[in-house]
Write an enzyme that holds these catalytic residues in place. Structure first.
Site, mmCIF file in Angstrom:
data_model
loop_
_atom_site.group_PDB
_atom_site.id
_atom_site.type_symbol
_atom_site.label_atom_id
_atom_site.label_comp_id
_atom_site.label_asym_id
_atom_site.label_seq_id
_atom_site.Cartn_x
_atom_site.Cartn_y
_atom_site.Cartn_z
ATOM 1 N N GLY A 86 3.595 3.781 13.221
ATOM 2 C CA GLY A 86 4.326 2.551 13.587
ATOM 3 C C GLY A 86 3.769 1.955 14.865
ATOM 4 O O GLY A 86 3.587 0.734 14.969
ATOM 5 N N LYS A 98 0.860 -1.183 0.000
ATOM 6 C CA LYS A 98 0.000 0.000 0.000
ATOM 7 C C LYS A 98 0.892 1.228 0.000
ATOM 8 O O LYS A 98 1.550 1.539 0.995
ATOM 9 C CB LYS A 98 -0.884 0.046 1.250
ATOM 10 C CG LYS A 98 -1.921 1.154 1.154
ATOM 11 C CD LYS A 98 -2.554 1.512 2.493
ATOM 12 C CE LYS A 98 -1.778 2.537 3.249
ATOM 13 N NZ LYS A 98 -1.603 3.828 2.564
ATOM 14 N N GLU A 132 9.876 15.999 15.471
ATOM 15 C CA GLU A 132 10.194 15.890 14.042
ATOM 16 C C GLU A 132 9.315 16.910 13.312
ATOM 17 O O GLU A 132 8.084 16.796 13.341
ATOM 18 C CB GLU A 132 9.887 14.475 13.542
ATOM 19 C CG GLU A 132 10.223 14.306 12.060
ATOM 20 C CD GLU A 132 9.923 12.909 11.523
ATOM 21 O OE1 GLU A 132 8.800 12.411 11.717
ATOM 22 O OE2 GLU A 132 10.824 12.324 10.884
ATOM 23 N N GLU A 191 10.439 1.284 9.920
ATOM 24 C CA GLU A 191 11.385 2.380 9.656
ATOM 25 C C GLU A 191 10.634 3.667 9.937
ATOM 26 O O GLU A 191 9.743 4.051 9.170
ATOM 27 C CB GLU A 191 11.857 2.344 8.197
ATOM 28 C CG GLU A 191 12.563 1.059 7.782
ATOM 29 C CD GLU A 191 13.909 0.880 8.467
ATOM 30 O OE1 GLU A 191 14.433 1.850 9.046
ATOM 31 O OE2 GLU A 191 14.425 -0.241 8.422
ATOM 32 N N GLY A 197 7.249 4.891 7.788
ATOM 33 C CA GLY A 197 6.354 6.027 8.011
ATOM 34 C C GLY A 197 6.618 6.634 9.375
ATOM 35 O O GLY A 197 7.699 6.466 9.949
ATOM 36 N N SER A 198 5.622 7.302 9.906
ATOM 37 C CA SER A 198 5.816 8.018 11.169
ATOM 38 C C SER A 198 5.844 7.063 12.368
ATOM 39 O O SER A 198 5.321 5.948 12.300
ATOM 40 C CB SER A 198 4.677 9.025 11.355
ATOM 41 O OG SER A 198 3.444 8.329 11.422
ATOM 42 N N THR A 199 6.428 7.538 13.448
ATOM 43 C CA THR A 199 6.476 6.735 14.677
ATOM 44 C C THR A 199 5.061 6.501 15.202
ATOM 45 O O THR A 199 4.746 5.418 15.707
ATOM 46 C CB THR A 199 7.378 7.431 15.714
ATOM 47 O OG1 THR A 199 8.711 7.473 15.166
ATOM 48 C CG2 THR A 199 7.418 6.688 17.033
ATOM 49 N N ALA A 200 4.179 7.497 15.042
ATOM 50 C CA ALA A 200 2.792 7.333 15.526
ATOM 51 C C ALA A 200 2.102 6.194 14.773
ATOM 52 O O ALA A 200 1.474 5.318 15.387
ATOM 53 C CB ALA A 200 2.017 8.635 15.330
#
Ligand code: NAD
Length: 492
Positions: A241, A183, A390, A259, A236-239
């Site tokens: 993730g 996706k 970030e 990542e 993508g973003s830590t959120a």
């Protein structure tokens, strides 16, 4: 050949791609071009049943094609042909990407796409070189570790480098004998669709690469929670993730590579070559207008050279010119959306209200589209969101230090650990500091990736789990089975 193009004449693929076929779909999520803010269509959203169709297509293709079991060199040859087609179709891929993303067409054609083709070849070469291992067991038995593909891997990619990220996921997964349901970001899905079609054209069996368009909550969740997805590979973003980790924990444990985001420091000691450092640091924060996971957004500089370095960086920043991503003269990227532009501005204004001095920049550019001025903030409060969060924009904060220990303490972010830069002419210092910096990638007297794809990339702390690129990425797309055969029959 000119790379500039007229965006109004471009035909865009608004469909999914499953089992080698285009699957028609209704547009659902509004899309706008960052270069000029123009709304142009809607991204379809695949629901759980369409995701299931893509996963079953992957399973079926693995069974019918023998991709994982045929001579490994056949995988390698097909992937080489795919990489050649990516090179040949670079102008078409670059147009699809430059239209909707922040990547200037010239950087795509000469950078992202050429490097992606090279990386696909790099991963293909593991197919017939990495194998199983015979273990040093006692002589009355024979032990080995068999390496096998997972099956169908679920991959999810961000909007900031869509072609590169698709290559990082598809390259090692296919070379290792898997199928993939990918996706792409709902903001920039077009180039990934063309890459998948080129794979089929190159002879990679239809159904091994399936592309489903959609957002995180519907399509992304359906992928990560699908019982037949054997592994998840996410960038993508830590959120997002952590939302994915939670969904996997809820729906059935499976391995994952994550990542995620970063807030990377660039540390400059007083003995550094300041001109070299200024150029590298400016590239490190201005590439893709700071919308890079490894953006070097925190400058940590020895007090005695802070003025000289700040002036040199300000000179680089002042030279930046905005431009349309489909104009081949453009080097500086727009911000991805109006919303993100507003967020950057809010963080900069907040830093200023907490006492920071804006050496250059600090405003939205007075042009059409979503452009933000390259910005250097000095005297910034260490607790300001400009230093802790970030930003994903062209904003560099400058903090000073007196001693090496102080530099290390400032460089150490409490939650992120993706990358770090280090500038010094003192080899002993470079070795000492490099060992103590808590980041997955350290660059010394440079900032940014090389074309040495053997170096893996991935974060420490909440910047991620596992690696993309390198031998590590190939190995992470295989699972390992230990076999012990008793020769003497005494079960000892
Ligand atoms: P994002 O997290 O908003 O979205 C990334 C992808 O995840 C998109 O395809 C999105 O649709 C999907 N997604 C969102 N929520 C999801 C969920 N709950 N379940 C499944 N899928 C979900 O990130 P973005 O804005 O597209 O990209 C920017 C971020 O990516 C930054 O934080 C950047 O640092 C990071 N990034 C990291 C790397 C790396 O290698 N570490 C590389 C590029 C970008």
């Amino acid at each position: 050949m000119t790379l500039s193009f007229d965006p109004e004449t471009l035909e865009l693929p608004f469909h999914h791609f499953i089992a080698g076929e285009r699957v028609a779909a209704e547009g659902a999520l509004e899309m706008r071009r960052p270069s000029d803010g123009m709304a142009y269509g809607g991204c379809p959203v695949a629901d759980a049943s369409l995701v299931d169709r893509a996963v079953q297509a992957g399973r079926e293709a693995l069974k019918s094609s023998g991709w994982a079991d045929a001579r490994p060199r056949e995988r390698l040859n097909a992937m080489y042909r795919w990489a050649d087609l990516i090179d040949q179709e670079a102008p078409a891929l670059a147009r699809l990407e430059a239209f909707c993303s922040t990547r200037p067409v010239v950087q795509l054609a000469e950078g992202d796409i050429a490097v992606t083709a090279e990386q696909i070849r790099f991963f293909a070469e593991f197919a017939d070189k990495e194998g199983s291992v015979v273990a040093p067991t006692s002589t009355d038995s024979f032990g080995m570790t068999l390496s096998e593909p997972y099956g169908v891997i679920g991959a999810i990619t961000p909007w900031n480098f869509p072609i590169s990220m698709a290559g990082w996921k598809l390259g090692p997964a296919l070379a290792a004998g898997n199928a993939v349901v990918l996706k792409p970001s709902e903001i920039t899905p077009f180039s990934t669709l063309l890459m998948a079609e080129l794979a089929v054209k190159a002879g990679i069996p239809a159904g091994l690469i399936n592309i489903v368009l959609g957002d995180g909550p519907t399509t992304g969740n359906a992928i990560t929670g699908h019982p037949d997805i054997a592994k998840v590979s996410f960038t993508g973003s830590t959120a997002a993730g952590s939302a994915i980790m939670a969904n996997i924990a809820r729906t059935g444990i499976k391995p994952m590579t994550l990542e995620l985001g970063g807030k990377s420091p660039q540390v400059v000691f007083a003995d550094a070559d300041l001109e070299l450092a200024a150029a590298a640091i400016s590239r490190g924060i201005l590439a893709n207008a700071g919308q890079v996971c490894v953006a070097g957004s925190r400058l940590i500089v020895a007090e005695e050279v802070a003025d000289a370095l700040s002036e040199a960086i300000a000179r680089h920043m002042a030279r930046i010119e905005p431009g349309l991503t489909w104009d081949e003269n453009t080097q500086y990227s727009p911000i991805i959306s109006e919303r993100q532009l507003g967020r950057i501005d809010e963080i900069v204004k907040r830093a200023a209200s907490l006492g920071a001095e804006c050496v250059v920049g600090g405003r939205r550019m007075d042009v059409e589209g979503y452009f933000y001025e390259p910005t250097l903030l000095r005297g910034v409060d260490g607790n300001s969101p400009a230093v802790t969060e970030e930003i994903f924009g062209p904003v560099l904060t400058l903090q000073t230090f007196r001693e090496e220990e102080e530099a290390l303490a400032l460089a150490d972010h409490p939650t992120y650990g993706l990358a770090a830069g280090l500038f010094t002419r003192d080899l002993s210092r470079a070795m000492r500091v490099m060992k103590r910096l808590q980041a997955g990638t350290i660059w010394v007297n440079r900032y940014g990736r090389s074309r040495d794809h053997i170096l893996p990339t991935g974060g420490y702390k909440s910047s991620g789990i596992g690696k993309d690129l390198g031998r590590e990425a190939y190995l992470a797309n295989r699972k390992y089975k230990s076999v012990l055969i008793d020769i003497e029959g005494n079960n000892s």
